[in-house]
Design a protein around this motif. Structure first.
Motif, PDB file in Angstrom:
ATOM      1  N   LEU A  13      44.602  95.116   2.055  1.00 42.83           N
ATOM      2  CA  LEU A  13      44.542  94.154   0.741  1.00 42.83           C
ATOM      3  C   LEU A  13      44.973  92.820   0.568  1.00 42.83           C
ATOM      4  N   LEU A  14      45.962  92.711   1.043  1.00 35.98           N
ATOM      5  CA  LEU A  14      46.718  91.442   0.540  1.00 35.98           C
ATOM      6  C   LEU A  14      46.001  90.181   1.912  1.00 35.98           C
ATOM      7  N   LEU A  15      45.569  90.816   2.783  1.00 39.31           N
ATOM      8  CA  LEU A  15      45.320  90.312   4.182  1.00 39.31           C
ATOM      9  C   LEU A  15      43.312  89.379   4.110  1.00 39.31           C
TER      10      LEU A  15
ATOM     11  N   THR B  48      37.493 103.816  -3.310  1.00 33.37           N
ATOM     12  CA  THR B  48      37.137 104.301  -4.341  1.00 33.37           C
ATOM     13  C   THR B  48      37.650 102.639  -5.160  1.00 33.37           C
ATOM     14  N   MET B  49      38.762 101.793  -5.041  1.00 32.60           N
ATOM     15  CA  MET B  49      39.251 100.965  -6.087  1.00 32.60           C
ATOM     16  C   MET B  49      38.098  99.769  -5.691  1.00 32.60           C
ATOM     17  N   PRO B  50      37.646  99.817  -4.674  1.00 31.31           N
ATOM     18  CA  PRO B  50      36.665  98.514  -4.487  1.00 31.31           C
ATOM     19  C   PRO B  50      35.951  99.356  -4.869  1.00 31.31           C
TER      20      PRO B  50
ATOM     21  N   PHE C  24      34.772  91.158  -4.178  1.00 34.27           N
ATOM     22  CA  PHE C  24      34.235  92.640  -4.119  1.00 34.27           C
ATOM     23  C   PHE C  24      35.650  93.757  -4.039  1.00 34.27           C
ATOM     24  N   LEU C  25      36.749  93.468  -3.403  1.00 36.14           N
ATOM     25  CA  LEU C  25      37.452  94.278  -3.465  1.00 36.14           C
ATOM     26  C   LEU C  25      38.068  94.647  -5.213  1.00 36.14           C
ATOM     27  N   VAL C  26      38.850  93.193  -5.967  1.00 38.51           N
ATOM     28  CA  VAL C  26      39.535  93.478  -7.026  1.00 38.51           C
ATOM     29  C   VAL C  26      38.572  92.571  -7.932  1.00 38.51           C
ATOM     30  N   GLY C  27      37.788  92.528  -7.788  1.00 38.46           N
ATOM     31  CA  GLY C  27      36.820  91.127  -9.052  1.00 38.46           C
ATOM     32  C   GLY C  27      37.175  90.515  -8.859  1.00 38.46           C
ATOM     33  N   PRO C  28      36.620  89.411 -10.013  1.00 36.37           N
ATOM     34  CA  PRO C  28      36.475  89.207 -10.500  1.00 36.37           C
ATOM     35  C   PRO C  28      34.613  89.969 -10.986  1.00 36.37           C
ATOM     36  N   GLN C  29      34.265  90.457 -12.196  1.00 39.23           N
ATOM     37  CA  GLN C  29      33.027  90.243 -12.549  1.00 39.23           C
ATOM     38  C   GLN C  29      32.476  88.850 -12.859  1.00 39.23           C
ATOM     39  N   PHE C  30      31.084  89.033 -11.499  1.00 41.32           N
ATOM     40  CA  PHE C  30      30.240  87.919 -12.334  1.00 41.32           C
ATOM     41  C   PHE C  30      28.468  87.780 -12.281  1.00 41.32           C
TER      42      PHE C  30
ATOM     43  N   ILE D 239      48.357  90.688 -11.448  1.00 44.27           N
ATOM     44  CA  ILE D 239      47.877  88.787 -11.531  1.00 44.27           C
ATOM     45  C   ILE D 239      47.617  88.328 -10.397  1.00 44.27           C
ATOM     46  N   SER D 240      48.617  88.399  -9.401  1.00 39.34           N
ATOM     47  CA  SER D 240      49.201  87.809  -7.849  1.00 39.34           C
ATOM     48  C   SER D 240      47.549  88.148  -7.416  1.00 39.34           C
ATOM     49  N   CYS D 241      46.997  89.859  -7.877  1.00 38.90           N
ATOM     50  CA  CYS D 241      46.033  89.783  -6.607  1.00 38.90           C
ATOM     51  C   CYS D 241      44.386  88.605  -7.519  1.00 38.90           C
ATOM     52  N   TRP D 242      44.442  88.364  -8.695  1.00 39.93           N
ATOM     53  CA  TRP D 242      43.267  87.990  -9.309  1.00 39.93           C
ATOM     54  C   TRP D 242      43.793  86.558  -8.519  1.00 39.93           C
ATOM     55  N   LEU D 243      44.802  85.929  -9.141  1.00 38.56           N
ATOM     56  CA  LEU D 243      44.721  84.958  -8.963  1.00 38.56           C
ATOM     57  C   LEU D 243      44.751  84.055  -7.941  1.00 38.56           C
ATOM     58  N   LEU D 244      44.857  84.918  -6.852  1.00 37.24           N
ATOM     59  CA  LEU D 244      44.413  84.861  -5.076  1.00 37.24           C
ATOM     60  C   LEU D 244      43.736  84.789  -4.746  1.00 37.24           C
ATOM     61  N   VAL D 245      42.699  85.765  -5.594  1.00 35.21           N
ATOM     62  CA  VAL D 245      41.051  86.063  -5.798  1.00 35.21           C
ATOM     63  C   VAL D 245      40.360  84.391  -5.837  1.00 35.21           C
ATOM     64  N   GLU D 246      41.002  84.209  -8.003  1.00 32.99           N
ATOM     65  CA  GLU D 246      40.430  83.239  -8.006  1.00 32.99           C
ATOM     66  C   GLU D 246      40.418  81.792  -7.114  1.00 32.99           C
ATOM     67  N   GLY D 247      41.635  81.537  -6.335  1.00 29.03           N
ATOM     68  CA  GLY D 247      41.698  80.548  -5.438  1.00 29.03           C
ATOM     69  C   GLY D 247      40.613  80.208  -4.185  1.00 29.03           C
ATOM     70  N   ALA D 248      40.820  81.965  -4.272  1.00 28.45           N
ATOM     71  CA  ALA D 248      39.998  81.717  -2.991  1.00 28.45           C
ATOM     72  C   ALA D 248      37.909  81.186  -2.991  1.00 28.45           C
ATOM     73  N   LEU D 249      37.728  81.726  -4.647  1.00 24.43           N
ATOM     74  CA  LEU D 249      36.350  81.880  -5.412  1.00 24.43           C
ATOM     75  C   LEU D 249      36.422  80.230  -5.524  1.00 24.43           C
ATOM     76  N   MET D 250      37.453  79.342  -6.408  1.00 26.55           N
ATOM     77  CA  MET D 250      37.047  78.270  -6.231  1.00 26.55           C
ATOM     78  C   MET D 250      37.246  77.816  -5.115  1.00 26.55           C
ATOM     79  N   CYS D 251      38.427  77.239  -3.837  1.00 28.17           N
ATOM     80  CA  CYS D 251      37.198  76.957  -2.622  1.00 28.17           C
ATOM     81  C   CYS D 251      36.501  76.611  -2.851  1.00 28.17           C
ATOM     82  N   THR D 252      35.443  77.723  -2.773  1.00 26.89           N
ATOM     83  CA  THR D 252      34.266  78.300  -2.045  1.00 26.89           C
ATOM     84  C   THR D 252      33.579  77.207  -2.627  1.00 26.89           C
TER      85      THR D 252
END
Length: 482
Positions: free
Chosen positions: A32-34, A131-133, A186-192, A270-283
């Motif tokens: 999941l982290l990778l 079931t998690m994603p 799609f793995l841990v959010g966020p929703q949009f 929080i750490s997972c969401w922040l990492l995902v947000e960072g990737a979305l921002m970079c996109t």
């Protein structure tokens, strides 16, 4: 059992399994982290090459990358996600001219599928399985159904929120797949909403600068939280709360430790969401307009309000700052849609009940959300008393005294730490025997305090009512005499 199944479905060995063994992390958690971190090279590839291509090729790119990450984590169980997407697309094609039937059938299908999945897979721990994603996907596709339904209605019948997200046309299957499988998210959010994805693909956000810098900073903060989480979990693991060493501590020490443990437990999410947000921002996906100083704001998909979370002094602050997009989704698609009931209390309880069921069948979820409701109600009642009875008498002293402000801040932070940890005990430990054991170790102090407050508050209301009645009675002769 569920975790073992997913590991076996992925081959049980190989490079990832060896890395997991070396790091001491469960293999599903490492995958999941990778997968979240893969969002950054995917973002770079899109920025450099793919975003210049026509929309169809971008849809194919995101759908392929997202499904590949899903398969990397969940192997052949990825078919559950594919079924959900195909059924949604079929329902939209068949029922878009019947908006009410569409949203009802789409809602019931996805919630039923998720609930059945929980029945067959749920264990006593957090399961990093399909079931998690899927629970993230369920909200996304239910919201998509609502948006399609709203798009078939006259604009004047829609609220401002609905006008922002309504879809007047039916996206293609590849568009829906790309939107649903958007990498990392799609793995841990966020929703949009789909409209954001549509605007992004259309190049609406590309002209604004600063996305990559904002994303790397957000990702860096996420890594920092992940490190703190791992170090903290080593010092205060969940299992520690059920040991004799914890039970034998003084009550004050136990309260402090539970508060710190609760913070550490939150940092996992929080750490997972922040990492995902960072990737979305970079996109370049998260554009939210301009700030007051004219710079581009890239917080459009932010799931955490870090400053409020870390400086907040009451439970309501945690609700406002934690899992923001999911809470916004529930507010828009559940709470506000129950407006016809003409009762905010019922709508709020229904929204919390939906969230509890959406999380799963562990009794800990239901206790945690019930505690959230009870404590927020307690806070509102305290604020009412403070505004009506304390401020009129002592407002000048409380508002102008630095000592009072410091004392108030310290007391509120102590309260905040005590009850935040208390509420998270069932949410993290999940099973009845575990969280009730910890509650007994703590002397059930949260239940005792809330029950005591219920008596005090009702006594306060009775006293105020009696005083009003006495004043009215004493004034009546004067009116007659006059």
């Amino acid at each position: 059992m569920a975790s073992e199944t997913i590991v076996q479905s992925q081959g049980g060995g190989g490079l990832i399994a060896n890395l997991a063994e070396l790091s001491g992390a469960p293999e599903p958690a490492l995958r999941l982290l990778l997968s979240i971190l893969f969002g950054y090279p995917i973002a770079a590839l899109h920025q450099l090459c793919v975003r210049k291509l026509e929309p169809l090729l971008q849809h194919i790119f995101f759908a392929t990358c997202g499904f590949a990450l899903c398969y990397f984590n969940y192997g052949t169980d990825s078919y559950h996600s594919v079924i959900a997407i195909w059924v949604t697309y079929l329902l939209v094609r068949l029922l878009h001219h019947a908006p009410q039937q569409l949203l009802i059938i789409n809602f019931l299908f996805h919630m039923s599928y998720l609930i059945i999945g929980y029945i067959f897979t749920e264990s006593n721990d957090y399961d990093i399985i399909w079931t998690m994603p899927h629970c993230v996907l369920v909200l996304r596709l239910i919201g998509f159904g609502f948006d399609i339904s709203d798009g078939q209605k006259p604009r004047e019948q829609l609220s401002n929120d609905q006008k922002e997200t309504a879809l007047s046309y039916i996206p293609s299957l590849i568009e829906l797949t790309a939107y649903t499988f958007f990498p990392a998210a799609f793995l841990v959010g966020p929703q949009f909403p789909f409209r954001r994805y549509q605007r992004f693909i259309g190049g609406e956000f590309h002209e604004h600068d600063g996305a990559v810098n904002a994303g790397l900073k957000r990702g860096g903060v996420g890594l920092l939280y992940l490190i703190v989480r791992q170090l903290g979990a080593t010092l205060l693991p969940d299992s520690y709360l059920m040991t004799e060493a914890f039970r034998n501590q003084s009550m004050l020490t136990k309260l402090f430790q539970v508060g710190i443990w609760g913070k550490i437990a939150l940092y996992k999410f929080i750490s997972c969401w922040l990492l995902v947000e960072g990737a979305l921002m970079c996109t370049g996906f998260t554009y939210a307009g301009k700030t007051s100083d004219g710079k581009s704001d890239w917080s459009g998909c932010s799931n955490i309000k870090l400053i409020l979370l870390e400086t907040g002094s009451k439970m309501a602050h945690y609700v406002q700052s934690f899992n923001v997009n999911t809470n916004s989704w529930v507010a828009q698609y559940i709470y506000k849609r129950l407006k016809f009931l003409n009762n905010r209390m019922i709508s709020y309880v229904a929204a919390l009940a939906f969230l509890a069921v959406w999380h799963g069948f562990h009794s800990g979820y239901y206790i945690a959300f019930a505690m959230e409701y009870a404590i927020i109600t307690f806070e509102k009642q305290c604020e009412t008393i403070y505004a009506k009875d304390v401020i009129p008498k002592y407002g000048d002293i409380l508002n102008n005294s630095k000592a009072c402000k410091v004392i108030s801040f310290v007391l509120l932070k102590i309260y905040n730490i005590m009850f935040m940890g208390w509420c998270l005990i069932p949410f993290i430990l999940l099973s009845y025997d575990r969280y009730m054991y910890v509650y007994s170790t703590l002397g059930y102090y949260g239940f005792v305090m809330l029950a005591s407050w219920l008596i005090v508050y009702n006594g306060y209301k009775f006293s105020r009512k009696s005083n009003k009645t006495d004043k009215t009675s004493s004034n009546e002769p004067e009116k007659k005499q006059n």
